[in-house]
Motif scaffolding. Structure first.
Motif, PDB file in Angstrom:
ATOM      1  N   GLY A  77       3.635   9.541   2.240  1.00 36.13           N
ATOM      2  CA  GLY A  77       2.190   9.630   2.081  1.00 36.13           C
ATOM      3  C   GLY A  77       1.668   8.946   0.843  1.00 36.13           C
ATOM      4  O   GLY A  77       0.461   8.943   0.606  1.00 36.13           O
ATOM      5  N   GLY A  78       2.571   8.357   0.057  1.00 36.19           N
ATOM      6  CA  GLY A  78       2.162   7.668  -1.159  1.00 36.19           C
ATOM      7  C   GLY A  78       1.904   6.201  -0.923  1.00 36.19           C
ATOM      8  O   GLY A  78       1.865   5.737   0.224  1.00 36.19           O
ATOM      9  N   PRO A  79       1.722   5.429  -1.987  1.00 33.10           N
ATOM     10  CA  PRO A  79       1.502   3.988  -1.835  1.00 33.10           C
ATOM     11  C   PRO A  79       2.705   3.302  -1.186  1.00 33.10           C
ATOM     12  O   PRO A  79       3.845   3.764  -1.313  1.00 33.10           O
ATOM     13  CB  PRO A  79       1.322   3.511  -3.288  1.00 33.10           C
ATOM     14  N   SER A  80       2.444   2.218  -0.492  1.00 32.51           N
ATOM     15  CA  SER A  80       3.535   1.426   0.076  1.00 32.51           C
ATOM     16  C   SER A  80       3.940   0.343  -0.917  1.00 32.51           C
ATOM     17  O   SER A  80       3.123  -0.146  -1.709  1.00 32.51           O
ATOM     18  CB  SER A  80       3.113   0.795   1.407  1.00 32.51           C
ATOM     19  N   LYS A  81       5.221  -0.028  -0.871  1.00 30.38           N
ATOM     20  CA  LYS A  81       5.730  -1.093  -1.724  1.00 30.38           C
ATOM     21  C   LYS A  81       5.488  -2.441  -1.043  1.00 30.38           C
ATOM     22  O   LYS A  81       5.865  -2.627   0.109  1.00 30.38           O
ATOM     23  CB  LYS A  81       7.221  -0.913  -1.980  1.00 30.38           C
ATOM     24  N   ILE A  82       4.874  -3.360  -1.786  1.00 30.04           N
ATOM     25  CA  ILE A  82       4.603  -4.690  -1.249  1.00 30.04           C
ATOM     26  C   ILE A  82       5.446  -5.697  -2.020  1.00 30.04           C
ATOM     27  O   ILE A  82       5.208  -5.978  -3.193  1.00 30.04           O
ATOM     28  CB  ILE A  82       3.108  -5.046  -1.372  1.00 30.04           C
ATOM     29  N   THR A  83       6.478  -6.194  -1.355  1.00 25.13           N
ATOM     30  CA  THR A  83       7.386  -7.170  -1.953  1.00 25.13           C
ATOM     31  C   THR A  83       8.112  -7.901  -0.843  1.00 25.13           C
ATOM     32  O   THR A  83       8.329  -7.345   0.243  1.00 25.13           O
ATOM     33  CB  THR A  83       8.393  -6.491  -2.898  1.00 25.13           C
TER      34      THR A  83
END
Length: 281
Positions: A77-83
């Motif tokens: 439910g937290g931020p998603s990692k964008i990489t």
């Protein structure tokens, strides 16, 4: 007798037709008192830049909630990692290759997300890994009346599979079928919003314009993208640790600019649920 004072938005315009830099404190932003001013500024300017605000994940979520309905997407439910680093993001690093090309998020959805908030945890080396933004409200508004009248009648087929050919010109049949299985959608080339303003709906998910010759279709799609991503309507953000950027997904395109996938570049993203469906004029 105490007098309640309203917190004022502290803002600098980045360029004449796109972008504002927000200079309020973290405490002022998290208070929620700037909600309407921030939303108005976002709709007017396309993107908001919060230089080195240094939100942690909980603060980013809390700030997102002050602006609208939070759209959780991470596993917890937290931020998603964008990489693009497959070690950090094994499930979607391949799919994110399409993010290196101009696009709007959620072209398959009935109601696309309202906005994304991206915070920089680890930037790429200087000169790489910027994020580019294009104000498609401003790009539409600068068209001639004749062009507006023509484009407003057109419908475009969008599909994530169309973006595959941008980064892999000769995909396997299995990969193509996998991307096509995600689906596609017919969208207006010009989106008339509830506010009365109009924006162009473009990007690498565009496959063809319905009802016109295939040569003319390609000229429309690529010519308008070239127009909308010209200097007047675009801004390229060079990331510093702690920066946060919000973009209006309903009136901008964006793209990650090329960087080495192994360099460690890491962004954390939160989103706001959409509030209006695609609409034909």
């Amino acid at each position: 007798m105490s007098v309640k004072t309203e917190t004022k938005l502290k803002v600098e315009h980045v360029k004449p037709k796109i972008g504002s830099r927000i200079l309020n404190t973290k405490e002022e932003l998290l208070s929620g008192g700037l909600r309407e001013q921030l939303r108005d500024e976002l709709e007017a300017r396309g993107i908001l830049v919060f230089p080195q605000i240094h939100f942690d994940d909980a603060e980013q979520i809390a700030f997102t909630r002050t602006l609208g309905e939070y759209a959780p997407e991470g596993p917890d439910g937290g931020p998603s990692k964008i990489t693009l680093d497959v070690k950090e993001n094994p499930s979607s690093a391949e799919y994110l290759k399409g993010s290196l090309y101009w696009h709007i998020d959620g072209t398959r959805n009935e109601v696309p997300i309202l906005a994304s908030l991206l915070s920089c945890k680890v930037p790429s080396p200087k000169g790489t890994g910027n994020t580019g933004f294009s104000n498609t409200y401003a790009a539409y508004e600068a068209l001639s009346d004749e062009d507006k009248g023509y484009y407003e009648e057109l419908r475009v087929v969008h599909g994530p599979w169309a973006s595959l050919f941008y980064y892999e010109p000769e995909p396997s049949l299995a990969k193509l079928k996998g991307m096509q299985a995600i689906g596609e959608k017919v969208l207006p080339l010009v989106w008339k919003h509830k506010s009365g303003r109009k924006s162009l709906v473009l990007g690498c998910t565009c496959h063809h314009v319905q009802g016109v010759d295939h040569l003319e279709s390609a000229r429309i799609i690529h010519g308008l993208r070239e127009w909308a991503t010209s200097e007047d309507f675009t801004y390229s953000h060079a990331w510093e640790v702690g920066d946060l950027v919000i973009w209006d997904n309903t009136g901008t395109m964006h793209r990650a600019e090329a960087y080495d996938p192994t360099c460690g570049r890491m962004m954390h993203r939160t989103k706001l649920e959409g509030e209006e469906p695609w609409a034909f004029d």
